[in-house]
Design a protein around this motif. Structure first.
Motif, short mmCIF file in Angstrom:
data_model
loop_
_atom_site.label_atom_id
_atom_site.label_comp_id
_atom_site.label_asym_id
_atom_site.label_seq_id
_atom_site.Cartn_x
_atom_site.Cartn_y
_atom_site.Cartn_z
N ALA A 183 0.82 -1.21 0.00
CA ALA A 183 0.00 0.00 0.00
C ALA A 183 0.85 1.26 0.00
CB ALA A 183 -0.92 -0.01 1.22
N MET A 184 2.07 1.16 0.52
CA MET A 184 2.95 2.32 0.60
C MET A 184 3.74 2.55 -0.68
SD MET A 184 2.40 3.61 3.56
CE MET A 184 3.78 4.73 3.73
N ARG A 185 3.73 1.57 -1.61
CA ARG A 185 4.54 1.67 -2.82
C ARG A 185 3.66 1.60 -4.06
NH1 ARG A 185 9.94 -1.95 -1.59
NH2 ARG A 185 10.25 -1.27 0.56
N THR A 186 3.88 2.49 -4.96
CA THR A 186 3.07 2.58 -6.17
C THR A 186 3.42 1.51 -7.19
OG1 THR A 186 4.65 4.17 -7.10
CG2 THR A 186 2.75 5.07 -5.90
N GLU A 187 4.61 0.92 -7.10
CA GLU A 187 5.01 -0.04 -8.11
C GLU A 187 4.37 -1.42 -7.93
OE1 GLU A 187 8.53 -0.04 -5.13
OE2 GLU A 187 6.94 1.31 -5.84
N TYR A 188 3.69 -1.62 -6.80
CA TYR A 188 3.03 -2.90 -6.57
C TYR A 188 1.51 -2.71 -6.58
CZ TYR A 188 7.64 -4.38 -5.07
OH TYR A 188 8.96 -4.67 -5.01
N GLU A 189 0.82 -3.59 -7.28
CA GLU A 189 -0.64 -3.49 -7.38
C GLU A 189 -1.34 -4.29 -6.29
OE1 GLU A 189 -0.78 -3.01 -12.25
OE2 GLU A 189 -1.83 -4.67 -11.26
N SER A 190 -0.64 -5.25 -5.71
CA SER A 190 -1.26 -6.06 -4.65
C SER A 190 -0.20 -6.52 -3.65
CB SER A 190 -1.96 -7.28 -5.26
OG SER A 190 -1.00 -8.14 -5.87
N ALA A 191 -0.70 -6.98 -2.49
CA ALA A 191 0.20 -7.48 -1.45
C ALA A 191 0.90 -8.74 -1.91
CB ALA A 191 -0.60 -7.77 -0.17
N SER A 192 0.21 -9.59 -2.66
CA SER A 192 0.84 -10.82 -3.12
C SER A 192 1.96 -10.53 -4.10
CB SER A 192 -0.21 -11.73 -3.78
OG SER A 192 -0.81 -11.08 -4.89
N GLU A 193 1.79 -9.49 -4.93
CA GLU A 193 2.85 -9.12 -5.87
C GLU A 193 4.10 -8.66 -5.11
OE1 GLU A 193 3.76 -5.99 -9.52
OE2 GLU A 193 1.72 -6.15 -8.71
N TYR A 194 3.88 -7.84 -4.08
CA TYR A 194 5.01 -7.41 -3.25
C TYR A 194 5.68 -8.60 -2.58
CZ TYR A 194 7.48 -5.62 0.81
OH TYR A 194 8.44 -5.37 1.75
N PHE A 195 4.84 -9.51 -2.03
CA PHE A 195 5.37 -10.67 -1.32
C PHE A 195 6.22 -11.54 -2.24
CE2 PHE A 195 5.64 -14.04 1.66
CZ PHE A 195 5.46 -15.22 0.96
N MET A 196 5.69 -11.83 -3.44
CA MET A 196 6.42 -12.68 -4.38
C MET A 196 7.73 -12.03 -4.81
SD MET A 196 4.82 -15.46 -4.61
CE MET A 196 5.71 -16.15 -5.99
#
Length: 499
Positions: free
Chosen positions: A148-161
């Motif tokens: 949520a704090m970063r614009t380059e990720y659309e979802s939490a799972s994308e950040y996690f992966m």
């Protein structure tokens, strides 16, 4: 008696776990100040996503864990579960800090690294596995907030992966590297203990031989009475004490020396034969109480041969002489030890200034080969370390510098400590620049207890680059090169040196 190397090695690992646990407990107590440090950052507007409650939580948690570990350390200082508790405590502190939005990415890999210090592969496996599991869980829990704090990720799972793919690759590399390093360390320690066993056994064997010799020998090993009036010799150690004639027209050595010459070191035989020449003894001993010389017995080491005047003519020419030999190997070793001490720097075990000056005099009086190189080396920032961290840290820095220099120079030459933080090296090499790089690279790899960093300014002067110059000129050139390196070092770091 043969040494049980397995017992010695187990004792070493036992003591090592105790020492590492003590240092880890100190580290844990030091982490108590992490909370106040972060609070200062919050106050200064550096941290926006962290609360003061988090700071208090960090300090309280680590204080509790430190107390528990201290109690375990007192009760079970060398047990594996005491080691594992310290590593687990540090890992869970990282989980709490990460969940509280204190970013500590690099610190995740600190715990497996620390586990290597215990020299136990199972503790390392545990540290690496727990570290990865907690890293996985923490990344999953913090993924919604971070995404949520970063614009380059659309979802939490994308950040996690994205994060875990990087963490996984890094963890695999770290695990493999750590395993290899740990294995090499254990093999190195085992090799050292094998060598230690051999050295101890050799020392015991030597002590037994010395004890046997001491019990058999009296003051002198050989005592020969030489009568120049009657031209006879007689061994006073023989029970028969039989006299043997000496034919000075055809005989150059007594029967005793004809036997002893077979035991003299080959490169000293000529000298021994000249000293024991029966035809010249009277003239050499004229007006003297005794003459002596030291030689090396190939079996028993150094021995001292002496001719002592017993009776002489009015004009001082000996008529009766006692010839003795006595083992002085231990005495010689003491002399060599004292000479070695006088030529050695006590702190670093390198050669000292006195040795350097004496060697320099020899170089001044002799011809230098083309591959002769003189190095001038100085430790950077020693005064700052002494002023800020104390003289123990400064001494550690000097010893570290000496170790790096000695390892780099090896058998190529001699290394000297000529001042507080000043070193000189004399080597014979066709690649002085390579040696300079070796010294610098080893200093980069060095880490101490009080000080993490060691840098040295290294200058040199090679005779092939300055043909025809004197040894003193080479010394000045090496010093100038070293000071140029030092200026470059401080300039690169933006440090204003005091003149």
């Amino acid at each position: 008696m043969e040494i049980d190397i397995s017992t010695e090695y187990s004792e070493f690992l036992h003591n090592n776990r105790i020492k590492v646990n003590k240092y880890l407990n100190r580290v844990m107590w030091f982490f108590v100040v992490t909370g106040p440090a972060i609070a200062v950052g919050i106050r200064g507007g550096i941290f926006y996503d962290i609360t003061y409650a988090t700071c208090i939580g960090i300090s309280v948690i680590i204080a509790i864990l430190s107390v528990i570990h201290l109690l375990l350390l007192k009760a079970y200082p060398s047990k594996k579960f005491t080691c594992i508790f310290a590593l687990t405590a540090l890992d869970f502190l990282l989980v709490y800090m990460s969940y509280s939005h204190v970013h500590i990415y690099l610190t995740w890999f600190l715990v497996p690294l620390l586990s290597l210090l215990f020299c136990d592969k199972y503790i390392y496996f545990y540290g690496a596995a727990l570290n990865y599991i907690l890293m996985f869980i923490t990344t999953w829990l913090t993924a919604p907030f971070e995404a949520a704090m970063r614009t380059e990720y659309e979802s939490a799972s994308e950040y996690f992966m994205d994060m875990m793919s990087g963490f996984t690759i890094e963890s695999i590399i770290m695990f493999a590297s750590g395993y290899i390093i740990g294995k090499l360390i254990l093999e190195y320690f085992k090799t050292l203990f094998d060598q230690y066993r051999l050295i101890i056994e050799q020392e015991r064997s030597m002590e037994e031989k010395i004890h046997l010799l001491d019990s058999m020998a009296e003051i002198y090993d050989n005592v020969n009475l030489i009568d120049f009036i009657n031209n006879t010799e007689m061994s006073l150690r023989d029970s028969e004490q039989k006299k043997h004639g000496i034919d000075l027209s055809a005989q150059t050595h007594t029967i005793m020396n004809q036997r002893l010459v077979n035991q003299v070191m080959s490169d000293q035989i000529d000298e021994f034969l000249a000293f024991t020449n029966i035809k010249t003894i009277r003239s050499r001993l004229s007006h003297k109480k005794l003459i002596s010389a030291d030689f090396i017995d190939v079996v028993f080491g150094w021995f001292r041969a002496q001719y002592i005047t017993v009776d002489s003519t009015l004009d001082g020419i000996p008529n009766v002489v006692i010839y003795t030999t006595r083992n002085v190997d231990e005495e010689k070793r003491r002399e060599e030890h004292l000479i070695r001490i006088s030529m050695t720097d006590e702190m670093t075990r390198l050669f000292n200034r006195r040795c350097y000056d004496e060697d320099l005099n020899e170089y001044r009086n002799g011809a230098l080969s083309e591959d002769f190189v003189l190095f001038s080396i100085d430790v950077n920032g020693l005064k700052t370390v002494n002023d800020t961290k104390g003289h123990a840290a400064g001494d550690e820095l000097i010893k570290g510098a000496a170790d790096c220099i000695a390892l780099s120079v090896g058998k190529k030459g001699k290394a000297y400590r000529t001042g507080g933080d000043e070193f000189m090296v004399v080597v014979y090499t066709s690649d002085p620049e390579g040696l300079r790089n070796d010294i610098k690279n080893k200093s980069k790899e060095w880490h101490g207890v009080y000080t993490e960093e060691l840098t040295m300014s290294v200058g040199y002067a090679a005779l092939k680059d300055h043909p025809g110059v004197s040894i003193d000129d080479l010394e000045h050139i090496a010093d100038a090169d070293m000071y140029a390196e030092k200026e470059k070092h401080y300039k690169e770091r933006g440090i204003e040196r005091r003149r």
